[in-house]
Design a protein around this motif. Structure first.
Motif, short mmCIF file in Angstrom:
data_model
loop_
_atom_site.label_atom_id
_atom_site.label_comp_id
_atom_site.label_asym_id
_atom_site.label_seq_id
_atom_site.Cartn_x
_atom_site.Cartn_y
_atom_site.Cartn_z
N ARG A 1 -87.87 58.01 55.19
CA ARG A 1 -88.73 59.18 55.37
C ARG A 1 -90.16 58.89 54.91
N GLU A 2 -90.28 58.14 53.85
CA GLU A 2 -91.60 57.82 53.31
C GLU A 2 -92.21 56.58 53.95
N LYS A 3 -91.52 56.06 54.99
CA LYS A 3 -92.01 54.88 55.71
C LYS A 3 -92.23 53.69 54.79
N LYS A 4 -91.33 53.54 53.85
CA LYS A 4 -91.36 52.39 52.95
C LYS A 4 -90.42 51.32 53.48
N MET A 5 -90.59 50.12 52.98
CA MET A 5 -89.72 49.03 53.39
C MET A 5 -88.31 49.28 52.85
N LEU A 6 -87.34 49.03 53.71
CA LEU A 6 -85.96 49.24 53.32
C LEU A 6 -85.58 48.27 52.21
N SER A 7 -84.73 48.71 51.31
CA SER A 7 -84.33 47.91 50.15
C SER A 7 -83.82 46.54 50.56
N ASN A 8 -84.47 45.50 50.08
CA ASN A 8 -84.04 44.13 50.38
C ASN A 8 -82.67 43.84 49.79
N SER A 9 -82.40 44.39 48.62
CA SER A 9 -81.10 44.18 47.99
C SER A 9 -79.99 44.75 48.86
N TRP A 10 -80.23 45.91 49.44
CA TRP A 10 -79.21 46.53 50.28
C TRP A 10 -79.01 45.76 51.58
N VAL A 11 -80.09 45.33 52.22
CA VAL A 11 -79.98 44.58 53.47
C VAL A 11 -79.21 43.28 53.24
N THR A 12 -79.53 42.58 52.17
CA THR A 12 -78.83 41.33 51.87
C THR A 12 -77.36 41.57 51.57
N PHE A 13 -77.07 42.61 50.82
CA PHE A 13 -75.69 42.93 50.46
C PHE A 13 -74.86 43.23 51.71
N CYS A 14 -75.40 44.03 52.62
CA CYS A 14 -74.66 44.39 53.83
C CYS A 14 -74.47 43.19 54.75
N GLN A 15 -75.52 42.45 54.98
CA GLN A 15 -75.41 41.30 55.87
C GLN A 15 -74.40 40.28 55.35
N LYS A 16 -74.34 40.13 54.06
CA LYS A 16 -73.40 39.17 53.48
C LYS A 16 -71.95 39.62 53.68
#
Length: 751
Positions: free
Chosen positions: A168-183
């Motif tokens: 909503r705030e147009k911020k970059m999505l959490s890198n920790s979350w993206v890495t966790f999900c992709q793994k």
């Protein structure tokens, strides 16, 4: 020292409790927001628990020593250590639950439109500080993997709100979350972490759908783009294996439930928000998910998959969590049409290989939370009609979609003879009492008796199949052996449109007010179905009369086994013949001839042609209500094209006051649609039609009771529509609909 530590623990819980009360009321926080960071850090509960271990050890020792002195028993050191550990874990658990609850409340206040601007600014600043200073996203991911289900659930809820806040705030999505999900989505489909990822992503997507802001498509694209390839790899890994190869079946069941929900959201985002990602097409182009219907998994998961596929074929995916319906007037999506065709072909191929034979429809009712019936509840007899309705609609809709893109009548007939008998064989054991042997068309009303919208979707699809198969025929011509054999086939395969319509009227007791309710309501596709049927009825009048006669012959003799509603005449014999009288109790049925050949049809009726569709997918752009009036001699119509969306919402909007010169109101003007005061058919003694039925002078058996009730029902509906139109109470201009009903009246007059 013990007193100081105990005060510290009590102060942490007290401050968190005070903060929770403030956030709950939406109050403005103090200027010193950084002071709350220490108490909202999820690591604090573990540190506090370790610090308080000395306090717990002393307190527990005092309590146990007192109990030992009172009862004269000795408390072992192992018991003391166990009690201390339990008290320590309980204290840390309570603190962490309170922290997660407060964080979730803060995020809810930030995302809520009802929060006052000054208070929202403080909550928003506190959230950003938590993200930067203590890396709140990483801490929540760690708690997400906790074995305690309550902690894991609250962490997932907080994490979903935090990710949605970033979007909503147009911020970059959490890198920790993206890495966790992709793994975890790439490594294994049976790990518990994969289910956590899918659950959180589905929750974020639901929040995006619920929001009314205009940037939903951009937010959803930002969320899904990093996982587009990952979803496809997980899909292939999950559905390409055999259930027996999985080492942890319980985790697979959790992953299946979460992933099926995510699949529905992906398809819904394609339809509602016009996104185009590879992962949105995998269910259509790679329908491996159908294989799980043969897996030994709980029935509610199979039911969820079957309902999802039904919604995909009907383009109704996402209705449960989208506030607005699919736009009716939307641009054609040829890519979606081709994907629908690919899914329909795959479903029909799976049906031919025994898909429905592998699908079990247990007799347990649908229960909240699973298939188990709670003590004290009584089991209902019969199959799971939710699954049965979905499977039935999938079969008929798949055939309709395939026929819309098929140019060969021979191929369509072959497909019909291949799939419908298998489908009816699947249905017959499920329905008690079983279907009538003489009329399999009853299956539709029996299966969908409790679900109006699905029943009308199935009736519309069945009617569309019939129209596609007969589009090249001249229905006004005389009956030929080929036509008679085809009409016999329509009964045998359960898609005779006149039988289906008569069963529908019979179920509503020929009540015209029910038809009026359906026409006014926007919750079903009845208007589209009814318009198509009325157009067919005028062209296929003789077949309708024969169907009415067949009902008379079949229902007037109880216990008679009827198999052939349209007996084939011998070569060289006339197709107009009289049915013999069958004595009561005789094991025979008075078969009914074709009631009206070319000589009984008015010569002024134009011959209508139906163009064969091209190889490309048909246009999805619906026509307006006025376009279905095609009774003028110069008109050419294609009744197999869709008229409107499955919902009638757009048809209930305001329309122009005049359509083709017809006024909306008739006050002070000529009333061209006024219903006749006389009945459509006069039940005179000399008439072959009477309410009780009977035999015409030429020996032909007529089902006059059913025929008259049907015609009178349509006449009453016509009068009711006219009265509402005259008072400006009908929600749309019904001029063309009234014209179709007048055409039915003209057919009766010509008899």
């Amino acid at each position: 020292m013990r007193y100081i530590v105990e005060i510290k623990m009590e102060s942490v819980q007290e401050i968190l409790d005070q903060l929770y009360r403030k956030v709950l009321l939406g109050a403005t926080l103090e200027d010193d927001l950084h002071g709350y960071i220490f108490y909202l850090n999820p690591d604090l509960s573990e540190q506090a628990g370790c610090t308080a271990s000395s306090v717990a050890r002393s307190d527990v020792s005092d309590v146990l020593d007192g109990m030992a002195g009172q009862h004269g028993v000795t408390i072992l050191p192992e018991a003391q250590e166990c009690s201390r550990r339990q008290l320590q874990m309980s204290r840390a658990w309570e603190v962490k639950l309170l922290q997660l609850t407060v964080i979730d409340m803060i995020l809810s206040r930030v995302l809520s439109a009802e929060t006052k601007s000054h208070a929202k600014a403080g909550y928003k600043e506190l959230t950003e500080v938590l993200l930067q200073s203590i890396e709140l996203d990483s801490k929540l991911i760690h708690v997400l993997q906790n074995s305690d289900k309550l902690l894991s659930y609250l962490a997932a809820k907080c994490l979903a709100s935090l990710l949605y806040f970033q979007l909503r705030e147009k911020k970059m999505l959490s890198n920790s979350w993206v890495t966790f999900c992709q793994k975890h989505l790439s490594e294994s489909s049976e790990g518990g972490e994969a289910a956590h990822c899918l659950c959180v992503l589905a929750a974020v997507m639901k929040e995006i759908f619920k929001d009314a802001h205009s940037q939903r498509a951009e937010s959803l694209k930002q969320l899904l783009t990093p996982f587009d390839n990952t979803f496809e790899a997980f899909y292939n890994s999950l559905f390409s294996q055999h259930f027996g190869n999985f080492k942890n079946p319980s985790n697979i069941i959790s992953s299946l439930m979460c992933f099926l929900e995510l699949l529905e959201l992906l398809v819904a985002s394609r339809i509602h928000l016009k996104l185009h990602l590879r992962s949105q097409r995998m269910l259509f182009l790679k329908p491996h998910a159908l294989d799980i219907l043969a897996w030994p998994i709980p029935a509610f998961i199979k039911r969820k998959l079957v309902i999802l596929i039904k919604k995909c074929l009907l383009c109704k995916v996402g209705e449960d969590f989208c506030r607005e319906s699919v736009p009716t007037l939307m641009s054609p999506d040829h890519l979606l049409d081709s994907d629908m065709l690919a899914l329909a072909d795959a479903i029909l191929h799976a049906i031919h290989l025994g898909l429905w034979k592998a699908l079990t429809v247990p007799g347990k009712p649908s229960c909240f939370g699973g298939d188990e019936v709670q003590p004290g509840c009584r089991l209902r007899a019969g199959p799971d009609h939710v699954t049965l309705r979905a499977a039935s609609l999938i079969t008929v809709k798949s055939l309709e979609i395939k026929f819309q893109n098929c140019t060969s009548a021979t191929e369509m007939k072959a497909d019909l003879q291949k799939f419908l008998p298998e489908f009816l064989a699947f249905l017959k054991p499920q329905l008690q009492p079983s279907l009538q042997l003489h009329n399999p068309c009853e299956w539709l009303s029996r299966v969908f008796i409790e679900q109006d919208d699905d029943m009308l979707e199935a009736a519309k699809a069945s009617l569309s199949i019939y129209l596609h198969l007969t589009r090249e025929w001249d229905t006004s011509a005389s009956l030929t052996p080929e036509k008679e054999a085809w009409f016999h086939s329509t009964h045998g395969h359960g898609y005779n449109p006149h039988c289906i319509f008569l069963f529908f009227l019979k179920n509503i007791a020929f009540d015209s007010t029910v038809l009026l309710d359906f026409l006014i309501s926007s919750e079903t596709c009845f208007l589209e179905y009814f318009v198509k049927y009325l157009k067919l009825l005028q062209k296929d009048w003789g077949h309708f009369l024969s169907t009415c006669q067949f009902f008379a012959a079949a229902e007037s003799q109880c216990g008679v086994s009827v198999h052939d509603p349209f007996p084939l005449p011998a070569h060289g014999t006339s197709t107009s013949y009289t049915a013999p009288h069958a004595p009561v109790g005789e094991n025979a049925c008075p078969w009914i001839p074709w009631a009206a050949d070319a000589s009984s049809e008015p010569q002024s009726q134009p011959k209508e042609t139906h163009p064969v569709p091209t190889n490309g997918p048909p246009s999805r752009t619906p026509q307006s209500l006025v376009d279905y009036d095609s009774s003028e001699p110069s008109d050419e119509e294609a009744t197999d094209e869709p008229l409107a969306d499955s919902k009638q919402t757009s048809l209930c909007q305001e329309m122009p006051g005049e359509i083709q010169g017809l006024p909306r109101t008739c006050n002070g003007k000529e009333r061209s649609w006024e219903p006749q005061a006389r009945p459509l058919l006069a039940a005179e003694p000399s008439s072959p039609f009477s309410d009780d039925g009977g035999v015409a002078p030429d020996g032909t058996v007529w089902e006059a009771g059913l025929f008259l009730r049907t015609v009178r029902c349509l006449e009453e509906l016509q009068g009711a529509i006219y009265r509402l139109q005259e008072k400006n109470l009908f929600p749309y201009n019904p001029a063309a609909l009234l014209k179709l009903l007048k055409g039915v009246e003209a057919k009766c007059d010509n008899m």
